[in-house]
Design an enzyme around this catalytic site. Sequence first.
Site, PDB file in Angstrom:
ATOM      1  CB  SER A 139      21.315  73.803  43.105  1.00  0.00           C
ATOM      2  OG  SER A 139      21.170  72.440  43.377  1.00  0.00           O
ATOM      3  CE1 TYR A 197      19.156  75.614  48.534  1.00  0.00           C
ATOM      4  CE2 TYR A 197      19.000  73.587  47.261  1.00  0.00           C
ATOM      5  CZ  TYR A 197      19.717  74.702  47.655  1.00  0.00           C
ATOM      6  OH  TYR A 197      20.975  74.902  47.157  1.00  0.00           O
ATOM      7  CE  LYS A 235      20.432  77.917  45.884  1.00  0.00           C
ATOM      8  NZ  LYS A 235      21.237  79.062  46.224  1.00  0.00           N
TER       9      LYS A 235
HETATM   10  P1  NAD Z   1      26.533  77.450  53.739  1.00  0.00           P
HETATM   11  O1  NAD Z   1      25.291  77.390  54.555  1.00  0.00           O
HETATM   12  O2  NAD Z   1      27.774  76.868  54.300  1.00  0.00           O
HETATM   13  O3  NAD Z   1      26.834  78.950  53.292  1.00  0.00           O
HETATM   14  C1  NAD Z   1      25.796  79.889  53.088  1.00  0.00           C
HETATM   15  C2  NAD Z   1      26.128  81.098  53.940  1.00  0.00           C
HETATM   16  O4  NAD Z   1      25.121  82.096  53.746  1.00  0.00           O
HETATM   17  C3  NAD Z   1      26.144  80.784  55.445  1.00  0.00           C
HETATM   18  O5  NAD Z   1      27.404  81.167  55.969  1.00  0.00           O
HETATM   19  C4  NAD Z   1      25.007  81.625  56.023  1.00  0.00           C
HETATM   20  O6  NAD Z   1      25.318  82.105  57.306  1.00  0.00           O
HETATM   21  C5  NAD Z   1      24.885  82.719  54.996  1.00  0.00           C
HETATM   22  N1  NAD Z   1      23.564  83.354  54.893  1.00  0.00           N
HETATM   23  C6  NAD Z   1      22.364  82.765  54.707  1.00  0.00           C
HETATM   24  N2  NAD Z   1      21.398  83.691  54.612  1.00  0.00           N
HETATM   25  C7  NAD Z   1      22.002  84.901  54.731  1.00  0.00           C
HETATM   26  C8  NAD Z   1      21.538  86.245  54.713  1.00  0.00           C
HETATM   27  N3  NAD Z   1      20.247  86.534  54.546  1.00  0.00           N
HETATM   28  N4  NAD Z   1      22.438  87.242  54.874  1.00  0.00           N
HETATM   29  C9  NAD Z   1      23.755  86.967  55.055  1.00  0.00           C
HETATM   30  N5  NAD Z   1      24.249  85.717  55.078  1.00  0.00           N
HETATM   31  C10 NAD Z   1      23.378  84.696  54.916  1.00  0.00           C
HETATM   32  O7  NAD Z   1      26.198  76.763  52.319  1.00  0.00           O
HETATM   33  P2  NAD Z   1      27.163  76.356  51.138  1.00  0.00           P
HETATM   34  O8  NAD Z   1      27.155  74.881  51.039  1.00  0.00           O
HETATM   35  O9  NAD Z   1      28.439  77.070  51.226  1.00  0.00           O
HETATM   36  O10 NAD Z   1      26.317  76.896  49.909  1.00  0.00           O
HETATM   37  C11 NAD Z   1      26.551  78.156  49.336  1.00  0.00           C
HETATM   38  C12 NAD Z   1      25.522  78.398  48.255  1.00  0.00           C
HETATM   39  O11 NAD Z   1      25.598  77.363  47.284  1.00  0.00           O
HETATM   40  C13 NAD Z   1      24.073  78.381  48.760  1.00  0.00           C
HETATM   41  O12 NAD Z   1      23.346  79.356  48.057  1.00  0.00           O
HETATM   42  C14 NAD Z   1      23.595  76.998  48.409  1.00  0.00           C
HETATM   43  O13 NAD Z   1      22.208  76.955  48.228  1.00  0.00           O
HETATM   44  C15 NAD Z   1      24.326  76.767  47.092  1.00  0.00           C
HETATM   45  N6  NAD Z   1      24.513  75.349  46.788  1.00  0.00           N
HETATM   46  C16 NAD Z   1      25.096  74.525  47.709  1.00  0.00           C
HETATM   47  C17 NAD Z   1      25.273  73.181  47.430  1.00  0.00           C
HETATM   48  C18 NAD Z   1      25.867  72.238  48.433  1.00  0.00           C
HETATM   49  O14 NAD Z   1      25.681  71.038  48.290  1.00  0.00           O
HETATM   50  N7  NAD Z   1      26.583  72.712  49.447  1.00  0.00           N
HETATM   51  C19 NAD Z   1      24.853  72.682  46.178  1.00  0.00           C
HETATM   52  C20 NAD Z   1      24.274  73.550  45.259  1.00  0.00           C
HETATM   53  C21 NAD Z   1      24.110  74.883  45.582  1.00  0.00           C
HETATM   54  C1  WQD Z   2      23.690  62.099  48.141  1.00  0.00           C
HETATM   55  C2  WQD Z   2      23.331  60.617  48.101  1.00  0.00           C
HETATM   56  C3  WQD Z   2      21.295  60.079  49.247  1.00  0.00           C
HETATM   57  C4  WQD Z   2      22.679  61.017  53.292  1.00  0.00           C
HETATM   58  C5  WQD Z   2      21.536  67.715  47.926  1.00  0.00           C
HETATM   59  C6  WQD Z   2      20.530  68.700  47.423  1.00  0.00           C
HETATM   60  C7  WQD Z   2      21.045  69.403  46.208  1.00  0.00           C
HETATM   61  C8  WQD Z   2      22.420  70.001  46.471  1.00  0.00           C
HETATM   62  C9  WQD Z   2      23.371  69.009  47.052  1.00  0.00           C
HETATM   63  C10 WQD Z   2      22.093  72.236  47.212  1.00  0.00           C
HETATM   64  C11 WQD Z   2      21.840  60.364  47.847  1.00  0.00           C
HETATM   65  C12 WQD Z   2      22.476  59.425  49.920  1.00  0.00           C
HETATM   66  C13 WQD Z   2      22.618  60.842  51.918  1.00  0.00           C
HETATM   67  C14 WQD Z   2      22.604  59.892  54.150  1.00  0.00           C
HETATM   68  C15 WQD Z   2      22.442  58.487  52.195  1.00  0.00           C
HETATM   69  N1  WQD Z   2      22.354  71.041  47.446  1.00  0.00           N
HETATM   70  N2  WQD Z   2      22.510  59.592  51.386  1.00  0.00           N
HETATM   71  N3  WQD Z   2      22.484  58.660  53.550  1.00  0.00           N
HETATM   72  O1  WQD Z   2      20.491  64.761  47.769  1.00  0.00           O
HETATM   73  O2  WQD Z   2      22.225  64.556  45.927  1.00  0.00           O
HETATM   74  O3  WQD Z   2      21.764  66.755  46.893  1.00  0.00           O
HETATM   75  O4  WQD Z   2      22.775  68.390  48.190  1.00  0.00           O
HETATM   76  O5  WQD Z   2      21.741  72.739  46.196  1.00  0.00           O
HETATM   77  O6  WQD Z   2      20.108  70.365  45.868  1.00  0.00           O
HETATM   78  O7  WQD Z   2      19.336  68.018  47.111  1.00  0.00           O
HETATM   79  O8  WQD Z   2      22.958  65.119  48.260  1.00  0.00           O
HETATM   80  O9  WQD Z   2      24.501  64.404  50.035  1.00  0.00           O
HETATM   81  O10 WQD Z   2      22.037  64.592  50.557  1.00  0.00           O
HETATM   82  O11 WQD Z   2      22.825  62.754  49.059  1.00  0.00           O
HETATM   83  O12 WQD Z   2      22.333  57.360  51.721  1.00  0.00           O
HETATM   84  O13 WQD Z   2      22.612  59.998  55.375  1.00  0.00           O
HETATM   85  O14 WQD Z   2      23.615  60.050  49.382  1.00  0.00           O
HETATM   86  O15 WQD Z   2      20.165  59.246  49.266  1.00  0.00           O
HETATM   87  O16 WQD Z   2      21.729  59.230  47.058  1.00  0.00           O
HETATM   88  P1  WQD Z   2      21.755  65.201  47.176  1.00  0.00           P
HETATM   89  P2  WQD Z   2      23.098  64.264  49.574  1.00  0.00           P
END
Ligand code: NAD
Ligand code: WQD
Length: 343
Positions: A129, A154, A158
């Site tokens: 991330s 969190y 990562k």
């Molecule tokens: P998500 O929650 O939709 O998908 C993650 C999946 O992992 C879920 O389906 C959950 O059931 C499964 N899971 C969790 N722990 C598990 C375990 N111990 N065994 C088996 N399954 C398990 O999330 P996502 O948005 O698809 O994110 C996928 C990956 O990308 C995550 O690692 C997340 O941290 C990373 N990521 C997401 C974002 C974002 O904004 N969505 C941003 C950066 C990084």
């Molecule tokens: C985006 C913008 C908020 C909700 C997070 C994690 C990051 C990554 C992606 C996993 C910001 C604003 C949000 C609301 C708002 N995940 N906001 N009202 O914080 O950039 O990133 O998700 O790795 O690690 O930190 O994403 O979608 O929460 O926020 O005004 O109800 O929207 O303040 O400026 P963020 P977000």
Amino acid sequence: MTKERLTYLLTGGTGYIGSHTAVEMINNGYEVVIVDNLYNSSDVVVDRIEKITGIRPKFYPYDVRDKDTLRRVFEENSIEGVIHFAGLKSVGESVDRPLDYYRNNLDSTLSLLEIMKEFNVNNFVFSSSATVYGEGNPSPYTEDMPKGNCSNPYGWTKSMIEQILTDAAVANPELSVVLLRYFNPIGAHESGLIGEDPQGIPNNLMPYVSQVAIGRREKLTIFGNDYDTPDGTGERDFIHVVDLAEGHVKAIDYAKSHKGIEVFNLGTGNPYSVLDIVNTFMEVTGAEVKYEFGPRRAGDLAAVWADPSKSEKVLGWKATRDLRKMCEDTWNWQKNNPNGYKK
Ligand code: NAD
Ligand code: WQD
């Protein structure tokens, strides 16, 4: 003669990003095996992937931490490589339940690495991330910047997993690891069959916006309008989830022909503000999104965006879908599935 289909294991493959990646992988001729304990997803996703691609991925409802069941998956399938999506991902929740986050995210990675070693599987792509850049680095972030201090557990999981994978790659010269640092994935597959389905009140901006638009929530609170940005609201690098999914296919290609560890940003390089998102969403969909301004959210940065040039140069990958498309596809998913995957 039919071409051999390489099999990849997608942990967390029924989740938001994993499901979109499964579709792109299948469309690119890969065989996909999913392990997901359904903690934050639904097995309906497997049906939907089949509906989109015509091919049903093999699905195991297992916990990745459990080495005994994971071993069975590797015994039953000839796995070429792994994309490790599984993890807990809510920033706020991680502050309240840090041990659950460290236990789940670190343990799942360690179990996976140990079983991969047993079966001599050496290709590993990890969902990292942009959060690992921390607070000290100026945007746009480049991969050679030092990692920073994360503002929540969190983010630290990562950062720690990146370190674990770096050490594992040093110890095993056969290992190929690709760390993908995602920026802010939004949008959905254009079929409207898969998308983001957060449980409870959404933490992230886009699902909140679309739930207000569909009438599930009354109004959006915009966290801060006094940032040092053109309109005062926070700026992020929003990226269409299908672009992100395509980046994984490129990362797998790269991992096949390289050893050691490499890190890539998956972002567009274009920052958009919270107000840009709300206004574009209303313009594209015709739906109303009521909002009010509230105080800043703890831990938020003013502006975060990627320099994606390394991914373009080395992986041959570039995001192509614009903000309008991100809004359009989010809305299509939301309209067709007002309550997510719940029947
Ligand atoms: P998500 O929650 O939709 O998908 C993650 C999946 O992992 C879920 O389906 C959950 O059931 C499964 N899971 C969790 N722990 C598990 C375990 N111990 N065994 C088996 N399954 C398990 O999330 P996502 O948005 O698809 O994110 C996928 C990956 O990308 C995550 O690692 C997340 O941290 C990373 N990521 C997401 C974002 C974002 O904004 N969505 C941003 C950066 C990084
Ligand atoms: C985006 C913008 C908020 C909700 C997070 C994690 C990051 C990554 C992606 C996993 C910001 C604003 C949000 C609301 C708002 N995940 N906001 N009202 O914080 O950039 O990133 O998700 O790795 O690690 O930190 O994403 O979608 O929460 O926020 O005004 O109800 O929207 O303040 O400026 P963020 P977000």
